[in-house]
Design a protein around this motif. Sequence first.
Motif, PDB file in Angstrom:
ATOM      1  N   PRO A 123      35.349  -0.738  -4.164  1.00 43.60           N
ATOM      2  CA  PRO A 123      36.304  -1.742  -3.692  1.00 43.60           C
ATOM      3  C   PRO A 123      35.592  -2.973  -3.140  1.00 43.60           C
ATOM      4  CG  PRO A 123      36.839   0.437  -2.827  1.00 43.60           C
ATOM      5  CD  PRO A 123      35.477   0.536  -3.435  1.00 43.60           C
ATOM      6  N   GLY A 124      36.289  -4.089  -3.242  1.00 45.31           N
ATOM      7  CA  GLY A 124      35.737  -5.326  -2.710  1.00 45.31           C
ATOM      8  C   GLY A 124      36.822  -6.355  -2.508  1.00 45.31           C
ATOM      9  N   LEU A 125      36.454  -7.474  -1.919  1.00 45.41           N
ATOM     10  CA  LEU A 125      37.387  -8.571  -1.676  1.00 45.41           C
ATOM     11  C   LEU A 125      36.683  -9.879  -1.979  1.00 45.41           C
ATOM     12  CD1 LEU A 125      40.171  -9.493  -0.629  1.00 45.41           C
ATOM     13  CD2 LEU A 125      39.156  -9.602   1.666  1.00 45.41           C
ATOM     14  N   ARG A 126      37.231 -10.647  -2.917  1.00 45.91           N
ATOM     15  CA  ARG A 126      36.681 -11.933  -3.324  1.00 45.91           C
ATOM     16  C   ARG A 126      35.180 -11.818  -3.659  1.00 45.91           C
ATOM     17  NH1 ARG A 126      39.499 -16.334  -2.905  1.00 45.91           N
ATOM     18  NH2 ARG A 126      37.726 -17.692  -2.430  1.00 45.91           N
ATOM     19  N   GLY A 127      34.849 -10.753  -4.351  1.00 49.29           N
ATOM     20  CA  GLY A 127      33.484 -10.571  -4.825  1.00 49.29           C
ATOM     21  C   GLY A 127      32.563  -9.870  -3.860  1.00 49.29           C
ATOM     22  N   GLU A 128      32.980  -9.673  -2.628  1.00 50.85           N
ATOM     23  CA  GLU A 128      32.135  -8.995  -1.644  1.00 50.85           C
ATOM     24  C   GLU A 128      32.456  -7.506  -1.637  1.00 50.85           C
ATOM     25  OE1 GLU A 128      32.225 -10.832   2.188  1.00 50.85           O
ATOM     26  OE2 GLU A 128      31.231 -12.649   1.473  1.00 50.85           O
ATOM     27  N   MET A 129      31.441  -6.691  -1.853  1.00 48.20           N
ATOM     28  CA  MET A 129      31.606  -5.249  -1.948  1.00 48.20           C
ATOM     29  C   MET A 129      31.836  -4.632  -0.577  1.00 48.20           C
ATOM     30  SD  MET A 129      28.363  -4.797  -4.551  1.00 48.20           S
ATOM     31  CE  MET A 129      28.706  -3.117  -5.100  1.00 48.20           C
ATOM     32  N   ASP A 130      32.722  -3.647  -0.508  1.00 48.23           N
ATOM     33  CA  ASP A 130      32.902  -2.905   0.733  1.00 48.23           C
ATOM     34  C   ASP A 130      31.602  -2.168   1.039  1.00 48.23           C
ATOM     35  OD1 ASP A 130      33.556  -0.170   2.104  1.00 48.23           O
ATOM     36  OD2 ASP A 130      35.254  -1.470   2.584  1.00 48.23           O
ATOM     37  N   LEU A 131      31.002  -2.476   2.173  1.00 46.24           N
ATOM     38  CA  LEU A 131      29.659  -1.958   2.466  1.00 46.24           C
ATOM     39  C   LEU A 131      29.654  -0.455   2.675  1.00 46.24           C
ATOM     40  CD1 LEU A 131      28.247  -4.752   4.819  1.00 46.24           C
ATOM     41  CD2 LEU A 131      27.879  -4.445   2.375  1.00 46.24           C
ATOM     42  N   ASN A 132      30.692   0.105   3.264  1.00 49.31           N
ATOM     43  CA  ASN A 132      30.732   1.549   3.476  1.00 49.31           C
ATOM     44  C   ASN A 132      30.822   2.298   2.145  1.00 49.31           C
ATOM     45  OD1 ASN A 132      30.622   1.389   6.306  1.00 49.31           O
ATOM     46  ND2 ASN A 132      32.842   1.133   6.464  1.00 49.31           N
ATOM     47  N   HIS A 133      31.701   1.825   1.269  1.00 52.32           N
ATOM     48  CA  HIS A 133      31.814   2.448  -0.045  1.00 52.32           C
ATOM     49  C   HIS A 133      30.526   2.264  -0.850  1.00 52.32           C
ATOM     50  CE1 HIS A 133      36.198   2.573   0.692  1.00 52.32           C
ATOM     51  NE2 HIS A 133      36.204   3.522  -0.233  1.00 52.32           N
ATOM     52  N   GLU A 179      22.323   7.777 -15.866  1.00 55.85           N
ATOM     53  CA  GLU A 179      22.396   7.221 -14.513  1.00 55.85           C
ATOM     54  C   GLU A 179      23.647   6.364 -14.383  1.00 55.85           C
ATOM     55  OE1 GLU A 179      17.794   6.991 -13.034  1.00 55.85           O
ATOM     56  OE2 GLU A 179      18.608   5.205 -14.036  1.00 55.85           O
ATOM     57  N   GLN A 180      23.892   5.893 -13.156  1.00 63.84           N
ATOM     58  CA  GLN A 180      25.066   5.063 -12.929  1.00 63.84           C
ATOM     59  C   GLN A 180      24.679   3.657 -12.504  1.00 63.84           C
ATOM     60  OE1 GLN A 180      27.507   6.888  -9.898  1.00 63.84           O
ATOM     61  NE2 GLN A 180      26.246   6.181  -8.220  1.00 63.84           N
ATOM     62  N   VAL A 181      25.586   2.739 -12.786  1.00 60.13           N
ATOM     63  CA  VAL A 181      25.461   1.343 -12.375  1.00 60.13           C
ATOM     64  C   VAL A 181      26.585   1.082 -11.380  1.00 60.13           C
ATOM     65  CG1 VAL A 181      25.423  -1.057 -13.142  1.00 60.13           C
ATOM     66  CG2 VAL A 181      24.551   0.746 -14.654  1.00 60.13           C
ATOM     67  N   VAL A 182      26.247   0.630 -10.185  1.00 61.54           N
ATOM     68  CA  VAL A 182      27.239   0.391  -9.140  1.00 61.54           C
ATOM     69  C   VAL A 182      27.560  -1.100  -9.074  1.00 61.54           C
ATOM     70  CG1 VAL A 182      27.701   0.510  -6.656  1.00 61.54           C
ATOM     71  CG2 VAL A 182      26.522   2.397  -7.796  1.00 61.54           C
ATOM     72  N   LEU A 183      28.849  -1.425  -9.126  1.00 57.26           N
ATOM     73  CA  LEU A 183      29.298  -2.812  -9.082  1.00 57.26           C
ATOM     74  C   LEU A 183      30.596  -2.908  -8.280  1.00 57.26           C
ATOM     75  CD1 LEU A 183      29.100  -1.828 -12.390  1.00 57.26           C
ATOM     76  CD2 LEU A 183      28.670  -4.257 -12.608  1.00 57.26           C
ATOM     77  N   GLU A 184      30.945  -4.109  -7.886  1.00 55.65           N
ATOM     78  CA  GLU A 184      32.261  -4.350  -7.302  1.00 55.65           C
ATOM     79  C   GLU A 184      33.289  -4.188  -8.413  1.00 55.65           C
ATOM     80  OE1 GLU A 184      35.835  -6.223  -6.137  1.00 55.65           O
ATOM     81  OE2 GLU A 184      34.513  -7.177  -7.618  1.00 55.65           O
ATOM     82  N   ASN A 205      33.847 -14.442 -10.947  1.00 57.16           N
ATOM     83  CA  ASN A 205      34.781 -14.962 -11.941  1.00 57.16           C
ATOM     84  C   ASN A 205      36.216 -14.507 -11.701  1.00 57.16           C
ATOM     85  OD1 ASN A 205      35.570 -16.307 -14.293  1.00 57.16           O
ATOM     86  ND2 ASN A 205      35.118 -14.572 -15.602  1.00 57.16           N
ATOM     87  N   ASN A 206      36.432 -13.207 -11.564  1.00 57.10           N
ATOM     88  CA  ASN A 206      37.794 -12.684 -11.454  1.00 57.10           C
ATOM     89  C   ASN A 206      38.453 -12.976 -10.115  1.00 57.10           C
ATOM     90  OD1 ASN A 206      38.121 -11.610 -14.058  1.00 57.10           O
ATOM     91  ND2 ASN A 206      36.891  -9.825 -13.524  1.00 57.10           N
ATOM     92  N   SER A 207      37.677 -13.458  -9.158  1.00 50.89           N
ATOM     93  CA  SER A 207      38.255 -13.855  -7.867  1.00 50.89           C
ATOM     94  C   SER A 207      38.400 -15.371  -7.776  1.00 50.89           C
ATOM     95  CB  SER A 207      37.380 -13.343  -6.716  1.00 50.89           C
ATOM     96  OG  SER A 207      37.347 -11.934  -6.707  1.00 50.89           O
ATOM     97  N   GLY A 208      38.470 -16.015  -8.918  1.00 49.63           N
ATOM     98  CA  GLY A 208      38.692 -17.450  -8.923  1.00 49.63           C
ATOM     99  C   GLY A 208      37.498 -18.259  -8.471  1.00 49.63           C
TER     100      GLY A 208
END
Length: 357
Positions: free
Chosen positions: A118-128, A89-94, A152-155
């Motif tokens: 894809p995402g921005l500052r930890g928020e996942m693109d909802l369409n993707h 199975e797959q795990v979906v993450l930003e 973490n990676n978005s400061g």
Amino acid sequence: MSALNSHDSGAGIALPVDLRSDTVTRPTEQMYEVMRTAPIGDDGLDFDPSVRMLEEGVATLLGKEEGLFVPSCTMANLLAVLAQTGRGEQVVLESSAHMYTSERGAATFTGLFYLGVPGLRGEMDLNHTEESLKGGKHKLHTGVLAMETSHNNSGGAVPGLAHMQAVYRLAEAQGVPVHLDGARLFNAAVALGVSAQAVAQHADTVSVCLSKGLSAPVGAVLVGPSAMMHQARRLRRMLGGTQRQAGIMAAAGLYGVQNMVSRLSEDHQRAQHLSRLINQLGLPISASQPQTNIVQIDIAQTGLDSNAWANNLESLGLLVRPWGKDRLRCVTHRHIGDEDIERAVACFKQGVRLVAG
């Protein structure tokens, strides 16, 4: 004044200002006392009373049925994935989530596939995200979706609760459980001005770290539904995560959860102060605008990479972490006082002079 950094080492030499991570925090005197007096048992046999108090306390605090004490948040995240997925199975993450960039152990051990969206500052693109969750003849089934806060990676960015709710609803509509990597969840809750439970409600399972800003020496707690936690407890043993007289450490973690959350705002304020002072220097470096206790310093315009910068700053008395080629990461914590922030800024100023040569 800093508990560790601003005082003299005993030989008249000031210790370095350590901004590498909030994982360098030490237990408080009160923590040492509760560790010394904690009732203990064998957590691998008939349970440890202090471990049980920690597990039940964190589960209640986050609004979940049951908790599980583990050595690290990495293991907590791994158990959450293993307990809710099947092989293939797959795990979906930003795509810049810590679990995706640094913790893909489940893929190595079990044949799971990690899919970053894809995402921005930890928020996942909802369409993707919605498209990734949809099953189909030629698509892998999604076993679990994972979010992260703070990111973490978005400061140290904090995804909004409305966004988390939207992601949770997308996953729920497809029958996919949601895990929250909440290593710094309490920082996120403080930044949002809400309870930890208000953040945790948008996930089925949640991990929290005890050894960062909460200052416990070790450990994390995974919380979630009882049936899933029973599976996670079984898997913990298989991974070597069952500990014996673990109540000594669990007692420190429980003290941290009960007493150290309220002071996290001090770390956030000092991070903001560090950012302001660096941006006021008028130098070819710039600091991010922190929501929590993480500041990223952009040094791309200086012509020196992050490893060289970190080495120069260490020689000046400041410890930071290279974060990619052109950024440095600075993390405030309980041992960083106002004087340490002033010293850090002075080191950055001297660092630019070294680069200019």
